[in-house]
Enzyme design. Structure first.
Site, PDB file in Angstrom:
ATOM      1  N   HIS A 141      33.233  34.517  57.883  1.00 50.93           N
ATOM      2  CA  HIS A 141      32.750  33.383  57.097  1.00 50.93           C
ATOM      3  C   HIS A 141      33.665  33.119  55.912  1.00 50.93           C
ATOM      4  O   HIS A 141      34.001  31.994  55.606  1.00 50.93           O
ATOM      5  CB  HIS A 141      31.343  33.688  56.575  1.00 50.93           C
ATOM      6  CG  HIS A 141      30.304  32.830  57.203  1.00 50.93           C
ATOM      7  ND1 HIS A 141      29.371  33.324  58.081  1.00 50.93           N
ATOM      8  CD2 HIS A 141      30.053  31.512  57.093  1.00 50.93           C
ATOM      9  CE1 HIS A 141      28.602  32.345  58.482  1.00 50.93           C
ATOM     10  NE2 HIS A 141      28.991  31.232  57.897  1.00 50.93           N
ATOM     11  N   SER A 174      25.034  25.222  57.568  1.00 50.45           N
ATOM     12  CA  SER A 174      25.967  25.810  56.600  1.00 50.45           C
ATOM     13  C   SER A 174      27.271  25.020  56.546  1.00 50.45           C
ATOM     14  O   SER A 174      27.777  24.728  55.472  1.00 50.45           O
ATOM     15  CB  SER A 174      26.270  27.261  56.957  1.00 50.45           C
ATOM     16  OG  SER A 174      25.124  28.050  56.735  1.00 50.45           O
ATOM     17  N   GLY A 223      24.170  24.054  62.416  1.00 51.60           N
ATOM     18  CA  GLY A 223      25.327  23.510  61.705  1.00 51.60           C
ATOM     19  C   GLY A 223      25.042  23.217  60.252  1.00 51.60           C
ATOM     20  O   GLY A 223      25.798  22.518  59.589  1.00 51.60           O
ATOM     21  N   GLY A 265      17.366  24.358  61.912  1.00 46.20           N
ATOM     22  CA  GLY A 265      17.126  25.510  62.774  1.00 46.20           C
ATOM     23  C   GLY A 265      18.332  26.438  62.816  1.00 46.20           C
ATOM     24  O   GLY A 265      19.363  26.159  62.199  1.00 46.20           O
ATOM     25  N   ALA A 266      18.190  27.554  63.551  1.00 47.51           N
ATOM     26  CA  ALA A 266      19.296  28.507  63.696  1.00 47.51           C
ATOM     27  C   ALA A 266      20.460  27.827  64.405  1.00 47.51           C
ATOM     28  O   ALA A 266      20.261  27.081  65.362  1.00 47.51           O
ATOM     29  CB  ALA A 266      18.835  29.717  64.505  1.00 47.51           C
ATOM     30  N   ARG A 267      21.668  28.058  63.928  1.00 47.93           N
ATOM     31  CA  ARG A 267      22.882  27.491  64.531  1.00 47.93           C
ATOM     32  C   ARG A 267      22.830  25.968  64.654  1.00 47.93           C
ATOM     33  O   ARG A 267      23.317  25.401  65.623  1.00 47.93           O
ATOM     34  CB  ARG A 267      23.123  28.107  65.917  1.00 47.93           C
ATOM     35  CG  ARG A 267      23.487  29.573  65.873  1.00 47.93           C
ATOM     36  CD  ARG A 267      24.969  29.785  65.604  1.00 47.93           C
ATOM     37  NE  ARG A 267      25.238  31.134  65.158  1.00 47.93           N
ATOM     38  CZ  ARG A 267      25.394  31.496  63.888  1.00 47.93           C
ATOM     39  NH1 ARG A 267      25.332  30.607  62.923  1.00 47.93           N
ATOM     40  NH2 ARG A 267      25.630  32.733  63.551  1.00 47.93           N
TER      41      ARG A 267
END
Lengths: 177, 143
Positions: free
Chosen positions: A53, A14, A12, A8-10
């Site tokens: 990033h 990445s 972790g 899901g979004a955010r």
């Protein structure tokens, strides 16, 4: 070697993918370590985000900006390199809404990544998003986007050695343990 | 009773087709009504797959407009299905959509639809002997 990571979004995903890719790069020491960035810096906030990033990643990483064409880059880089594509969701959005690619073009491009990974012994990591567990899409175009993304996920997963779902920074391994 | 849950296009039908052959389907996506379940389940000579719950839930909400009564309506159908399955010995497989993982909808009806779908899903998972979760074409048994 192909690894698929989603969440899901955010969640972790990445950070987890970067950690995996870096570890594997240190272990194998073949080729170089590449980060394939898919975002188009559309506004100041996005630009700052991309810069942040990039600063977060250590100097071992080389960044390839590839919002549309990724396959060619995978053929140009040194064999046995480690490559992280982040992320499929943004890339598919770019293909559909910026260069208006059809499904044939899209699936061929993604198949090209998988072929390059196999043929050139790349260590490829693909990051994506779980966006199919929310309210059913009202707009046809959104439903089609989610449908295509799911097709791509399943296509990539079928060729993957390892598959992870990241929840609150923690990996749940679906394939390859 | 067996439950297969997952997001849109996550491979739920594929999983059911791999596990069971020659099923009889009751599908909201084919414009079938949930009311037909009694006839189908009572006379079935093969496993029964029931899918499209979120469609029936939205219709029932439009009709009744009261959260508790809609919730009870679906819970009692699930209980009845369980009873009928015991009697007929034909497996009942429920396919349900995970739709609770986005932002809270602004619209009241959308919120009710999402809430009810989550509650019915929980009730089904509680009553089911097995629960499988599908994720991008893969699946995992949760119960």
């Amino acid at each position: 070697m192909l690894t698929f990571i989603s969440g899901g979004a955010r969640s972790g995903k990445s950070s987890f993918a970067e950690k995996l890719a870096l570890e594997s790069y240190h272990k194998h020491k073949g080729g170089n370590l590449y980060y394939v960035a898919t975002s188009l810096p559309s506004d100041e906030e996005m630009k700052a985000r991309i810069a942040r990033h990039r600063n977060d990643r250590k100097e071992e990483w080389q960044t390839i900006e590839a919002p549309i064409h990724i396959k060619e880059s995978l053929h140009d880089i040194q064999k046995e390199s480690t490559v992280l594509i982040d992320c499929l969701t943004v890339w598919l959005g770019n293909r559909l809404y910026i260069d208006q690619a059809d499904w044939e073009t899209i699936i061929q491009e993604v198949s090209g990544w998988l072929q390059a990974a196999r043929g050139r012994q790349l260590n490829l990591y693909v990051v994506s998003n779980d966006i199919n567990e929310g309210m059913p899409a009202n707009a046809r175009s959104v439903a089609a986007y989610i449908y295509m993304l799911e097709k791509l996920h399943q296509h990539i997963i079928a060729s993957s050695e390892e598959v992870y779902q990241v929840i609150a920074g923690l990996p749940v391994q679906w394939k390859g343990d | 009773m067996q439950l297969v849950v997952g997001g849109a296009y996550s491979g739920k039908r594929k999983l059911v087709n791999e596990e069971f052959s020659d099923c009889q389907w009751l599908s909201a996506y084919e414009n079938q009504l949930l009311d037909q379940w009694k006839l189908i389940n009572n006379t079935a000579d093969s496993p029964i797959v029931i899918e499209g719950w979120e469609v029936w839930i939205r219709e029932e909400w439009k009709k009744a407009g009261e959260l508790e009564s809609v919730r009870k309506y679906f819970e009692s159908i699930l209980s009845e299905m369980q009873q009928v399955e015991k009697r007929t010995q034909q497996p009942v497989i429920l396919i349900m959509l995970e739709m609770g993982r986005g932002v809270v909808p602004m619209d009241k009806d959308e919120r009710a639809w999402r809430d009810l779908s989550g509650w019915v899903l929980q009730a089904a998972a509680e009553k089911a002997e097995t629960v499988h979760y599908c994720w991008h074409g893969l699946s995992r048994q949760l119960k």
